[in-house]
Design a protein around this motif. Structure first.
Motif: not given
Length: 350
Positions: A72-76, A42-47
């Motif tokens: 799996e959380i990938n923070d962009f 899972l991608a997110v921007g500014g978690k």
């Protein structure tokens, strides 16, 4: 009595106990079956922003795990970057602004939302206090620089929409990506930007310090109604349509976890929330974080379901600030950008 009759009688006798167990632990078992993909990226921007709080709660309280998922959380840096991860194939799903589903349709690419996190935008524009007196309205920001989570993200679109109300074009102001959290506070304190378009808790921290003056505020439902006429869908789970059709049980598990987090946040004490999120998210001040959460709580979706007026309000907002969207506004098929199926099923079993 035959063995079959005895078996039927034993099943009937056990039924009340099974029902009690279902009520006591409603989110553990689902009729939809085991997720097709146990590992999800899972991608997110500014978690760390409150904008994505339901995601963090679902993670930290084990709701994803309860639904049978290893997420799996990938923070962009911002939402535009997480969208790129989805379209590039390195992420299965995104926690990001609903508006991207409309933008991508305008570009001829389909993505679809299926679990709502925010029913209000939860963002605000703040001007540095030493320049705030110069800004009487949006026309006065010509030539100024704004800190947004990332260019192309909803924080950027909020500035573009506000600027358009003052007759300005996108080229009349500039934006730089400053991420979320502590980097937002630093951007104002070191005067690298004239203003910011951001989410809490950074905004409330800067307000408490007297560093910014808020000029546009969507952190309350009242603010959303005044600006957009009602609910304005913000963060949600979205993906490429194939993910929903090919792995519906996985999508259901994700929606169930998010809806469970949405529901938990409706009644959680601010101190419980602050104790659940990673300490770094508090930005050094637990009391202000708790205050910021209490202020935005009403903008968090209570059930993961898209409000009826939400998609149309979002399309109108985008069209006001983006000529490309305005040109195709009447051709956008909002029904292709969202489904309530998964959130409704999650709510039904809650």
């Amino acid at each position: 009595m035959t063995k079959l009759d005895m078996r039927r009688r034993s099943v009937l006798a056990a039924a009340p106990a099974l029902l009690v167990g279902t009520v006591a632990a409603p989110h553990v078992a689902r009729a939809q079956g085991k997720p097709e993909k146990s590992k999800v990226v899972l991608a997110v921007g500014g978690k760390s922003a409150l904008y994505y709080l339901s995601l963090t709660i679902a993670e930290k309280k084990g709701f994803f795990k309860d639904a049978g998922l290893d997420v799996e959380i990938n923070d962009f840096q911002g939402g535009a970057k997480s969208l790129e991860a989805l379209m590039g194939g390195s992420a299965d799903v995104v926690a990001g602004a609903y508006e991207h589903t409309i933008r991508m349709q305008q570009r001829g690419q389909a993505i679809k939302g299926f679990a709502l996190i925010g029913r209000g935008m939860q963002l605000a524009i703040g001007m540095r206090t030493d320049v705030a007196d110069k800004v009487k309205g949006p026309a006065d920001i010509k030539g100024m620089k704004f800190g947004v989570s990332a260019p192309g993200s909803q924080t950027h679109m909020l500035v573009a929409n506000w600027a358009a109300k003052g007759g300005l074009k996108a080229t009349d102001f500039s934006v730089i990506g400053v991420g979320a959290g502590a980097s937002v506070v630093a951007a104002i304190e070191n005067k690298s930007v004239d203003g910011i378009s951001q989410a809490d808790p950074a905004l409330t921290i800067l307000q408490e310090k007297g560093e910014v003056k808020i000029v546009v505020d969507t952190r309350t439902m009242k603010g959303n109604k005044e600006l957009f006429g009602g609910a304005m869908p913000a963060a949600c789970l979205y993906c490429q349509p194939g993910f929903l059709t090919k792995t519906p049980n996985t999508a259901q598990a994700l929606a169930t976890a998010i809806v469970r987090a949405d529901e938990w946040l409706q009644t959680a004490k601010p101190s419980e929330v602050a104790d659940t999120v990673p300490p770094a998210y508090l930005l050094g001040d637990k009391a202000i974080y708790e205050k910021a959460f209490a202020n935005v709580r009403e903008t968090i979706s209570p059930d993961g379901i898209m409000p009826p007026e939400g998609p149309a309000n979002c399309l109108k907002f985008l069209a006001e600030g983006d000529p490309k969207i305005a040109a195709v506004k009447d051709k956008i098929k909002l029904e292709d950008t969202w489904t309530n199926e998964f959130a409704q099923r999650a709510k039904k079993h809650a």
